[in-house]
Design an enzyme around this catalytic site. Structure first.
Site, PDB file in Angstrom:
ATOM      1  CB  SER A 179      45.162  45.682  46.041  1.00  0.00           C
ATOM      2  OG  SER A 179      45.368  43.944  46.260  1.00  0.00           O
ATOM      3  CG  HIS A 180      49.826  42.891  43.218  1.00  0.00           C
ATOM      4  ND1 HIS A 180      50.476  43.650  44.385  1.00  0.00           N
ATOM      5  CD2 HIS A 180      50.988  42.553  42.460  1.00  0.00           C
ATOM      6  CE1 HIS A 180      51.866  43.504  44.057  1.00  0.00           C
ATOM      7  NE2 HIS A 180      52.077  43.122  42.829  1.00  0.00           N
ATOM      8  CB  SER A 181      43.469  41.638  43.625  1.00  0.00           C
ATOM      9  OG  SER A 181      42.082  41.300  43.721  1.00  0.00           O
ATOM     10  CB  SER A 239      55.981  44.681  42.524  1.00  0.00           C
ATOM     11  OG  SER A 239      54.655  44.129  42.588  1.00  0.00           O
TER      12      SER A 239
END
Length: 123
Positions: free
Chosen positions: A10-12, A71
């Site tokens: 995850s981006h987080s 991404s």
């Protein structure tokens, strides 16, 4: 017993850890690692974190990668290629629901192909 491993990308880091926490309420033994955020713990993804997570969960039965945004998919694909492992697969499914189904199926001792098939059939 060994299991198919899961990597949550995850981006987080908070999202990745939250998904892992949710799954751990039901499935305890399946190896699950997170690769959330950048190396500096910012928003984004890291090929190095993804590679490290793959290495940690690989018990020889295969690894499934779940991701949140575009991404992350690109970095996961690069990490898979760089790993040189043949039984690491990127799954096109919602990260929460897909990883949950995969963990339950893997926890029953199912093989990589069967776990992947059950996840795909669910979505």
């Amino acid at each position: 017993m060994t299991y198919v491993g899961l990597v949550l990308i995850s981006h987080s880091s908070k999202i990745a850890e939250g998904v892992k926490e949710l799954i751990r309420q039901v499935v305890k033994d399946v190896p699950i690692e997170t690769a959330g955020g950048t190396e500096e713990n910012g928003i984004g993804t890291s090929i190095d974190k993804i590679q490290a997570a793959i290495s940690k969960v690989d018990q020889g039965r295969g690894v499934l990668l779940f991701y949140d945004l575009g991404s992350a998919k690109m970095n996961a694909e690069m990490a898979i290629e760089m790993s040189g492992l043949e039984n690491v697969r990127l799954i096109e499914a919602p990260i929460v629901e897909g990883a949950y189904v995969a963990a339950v199926e893997a926890g029953m001792g199912k093989e990589l192909d069967e776990v992947e098939k059950r996840v795909k059939a669910s979505f």
